[in-house]
Write an enzyme that holds these catalytic residues in place. Sequence first.
Site, PDB file in Angstrom:
ATOM      1  N   LYS A 116      13.826 -10.975   4.444  1.00  0.00           N
ATOM      2  CA  LYS A 116      12.397 -10.750   4.202  1.00  0.00           C
ATOM      3  C   LYS A 116      11.925 -11.364   2.888  1.00  0.00           C
ATOM      4  CE  LYS A 116      12.327  -8.138   7.925  1.00  0.00           C
ATOM      5  NZ  LYS A 116      13.737  -8.218   8.305  1.00  0.00           N
ATOM      6  N   GLU A 200       6.074  -4.459  -1.764  1.00  0.00           N
ATOM      7  CA  GLU A 200       4.827  -5.196  -1.600  1.00  0.00           C
ATOM      8  C   GLU A 200       3.661  -4.221  -1.517  1.00  0.00           C
ATOM      9  OE1 GLU A 200       5.348  -7.358   2.006  1.00  0.00           O
ATOM     10  OE2 GLU A 200       4.944  -5.645   3.303  1.00  0.00           O
ATOM     11  N   GLU A 288       6.299 -10.807   8.214  1.00  0.00           N
ATOM     12  CA  GLU A 288       7.702 -11.202   8.300  1.00  0.00           C
ATOM     13  C   GLU A 288       7.927 -11.934   9.608  1.00  0.00           C
ATOM     14  OE1 GLU A 288       9.494  -7.363   7.992  1.00  0.00           O
ATOM     15  OE2 GLU A 288       9.613  -7.092  10.157  1.00  0.00           O
ATOM     16  N   ASN A 290      10.795 -12.124  12.647  1.00  0.00           N
ATOM     17  CA  ASN A 290      12.008 -11.570  13.230  1.00  0.00           C
ATOM     18  C   ASN A 290      12.667 -12.653  14.071  1.00  0.00           C
ATOM     19  OD1 ASN A 290      11.969  -8.781  12.304  1.00  0.00           O
ATOM     20  ND2 ASN A 290      10.101  -8.621  13.506  1.00  0.00           N
TER      21      ASN A 290
END
Length: 666
Positions: A116, A200, A288, A290
């Site tokens: 990430k 974040e 993100e 995956n």
Amino acid sequence: MFDKILIANRGEIACRVIKTARKMGIRTVAVYSDADKDALHVRMADEAVHIGPPQANQSYIVIDKIMAAIKATGAQAVHPGYGFLSERAEFAQALAAAGVEFIGPPVGAIEAMGDKITSKKLAAEAGVSTVPGYMGLIGDADEAVKISREIGYPVMIKASAGGGGKGMRIAWNDQEVVEGFQSSKNEAASSFGDDRIFIEKFVTSPRHIEIQVLGDKHGNCLYLGERECSIQRRNQKVIEEAPSPFLDPETRKAMGEQAVALAKAVDYCSAGTVEFIVDGEKNFYFLEMNTRLQVEHPVTELITRIDLVEQMIRVAAGEKLAFGQEDIDLDGWAIESRLYAEDPYRNFLPSIGRLTRYRPPEEHSHLTSVVRNDTGVYEGGEISMYYDPMIAKLCTWAPDRERAIEAMRDAVDAFEVEGIGHNLPFLSAVMDHPRFIEGRLTTAFIADEFPDGFSGVTLPGSTLRRVAAVAAAMKLIVERRAARISGTMSNHERAVGTRWVVSAQGEEFDVAIENGGEEATVRFADDEGLGVRLDWTPGDTVARANIGGDAMALKVELRTEGFRIRYRGSDLDVKVRTPRAAELARLMPEKLPPDTSKMLLCPMPGVVVKINVAEGDEVQDGQALCTVEAMKMENVLRAERKAKVSKINAKPGQSLAVDEVIMEFE
């Protein structure tokens, strides 16, 4: 094409991969731990290899054990599913070194996007809009607090190698950062073997919308529309749908093209997902990527008619995609409800045990509707404390969203699960919620609409009347059957009355039944008559009724004075008495439950990780008392009010059952 593949996973995703492999004529190898020796994926596969103890970090995520299973069976390729080793570059490298194909993206893409922190940096360099945050390594809780203050609360603490809500916490102040940082590290280490954490900014009231991408080894890459994944609990998705009720074609195209550009930047091939958070103005931010198949992939398959697992296998075998972006057409609407072994009446805490009854609704695929259930369990099987609590994914498809929702309501009504706590009532409640029906979703939906947790659904008056009518009709069937049996034994059949008093949800209905049997008219005191067509025999666990053309499926359990009936998220103790019995019942005193207000009870089966207080301590409202781990999630139990600890009955490392006393208070 491959002759044999190994699935380095368990549960429903292993079963899902086996189904497609079987369709393609490919033999399959399952791997299993001690806890899974009788699991469904083991039964379905052509071969199965034992790989160790129940704990994932001693079995499913031990690369050497998976490699040994591959060597022993001669598998030519490995599908990792999701979770476990699916995003571990070391695993893909080990496969490559052994000459075994990884049914997933190349190592470089996993390294770049599976982490990430790295993926955030690459996205920012590529000009992709990202959420403000700190991508460097964080040494301890004090540093985490300092970083959080600089970013500005609230913040999201996340595992770098994480997924599925594991190792993730939202913190609104310094204290929550301190607590969340350590819990996130612990969960990350336990679930992924990697305890790195990043922080974040937490964007309030966002939607979670993701784009499905698919690429081959020949430079072709495209997107297959989006999935709305905003209904989440503890950062774990509960209900997904495709497409999103929020996006317009322009935003969909922009998000899709950005997702493809990001994938191409790392030479991505196979199926992958680029996740975004989207605000109320349709501004979207990269969250993100995956580098694997997503849990919620079935809804994309239903609206595109593309088998993503098949495409992953074909891509891994070197085939080109047989279609382009211009061929992708989003047809109809699909919804997925995740069936979790979690008790919604206990704040969704994990539940384990034997599935004494497991009867999913019948699957079908018609031109106007589809019901699909991806599962990894069976009736009589055991739900273990060692793995994720999801036991099935119930999906429906219809030409439009309204009919897809109605199909899901009917499917959940007919889904029978007994022996464990489960979230079927909650799924029903969401399907009937006005805000969900309108499509006004955010990731805070559950927190906003169920702030005090879930305590069941209170049926509206008209629906309660229909339930009462069905209960009265069932009671008449029960009594007439009993009368015939007693008459056979005594040569004298007793008369059965047709007047009853039905009580449910604090209301009483005086009814009279005309006709009876499979078709009856139930007449209420205000002279309203409901025609009931009933398909039910005493002993059946589901009663199927039709009232005025509307079909109903009610889960039924026969009780002494009536029935336990579960319908549309409600769990009703329905009493059906003669008028005289009802009159006498009103005079009976109410039995009160035992007082446990001075005890901390274990809310689910689990292991005590930490005791935060000592005997004699004064605790304050909201103070952490202890931490209990179950199904890879740490649960902090807090004081509900100011009190003094008088006795501690548990210790770290101890396994506890539901409602076992952890500590007592003065």
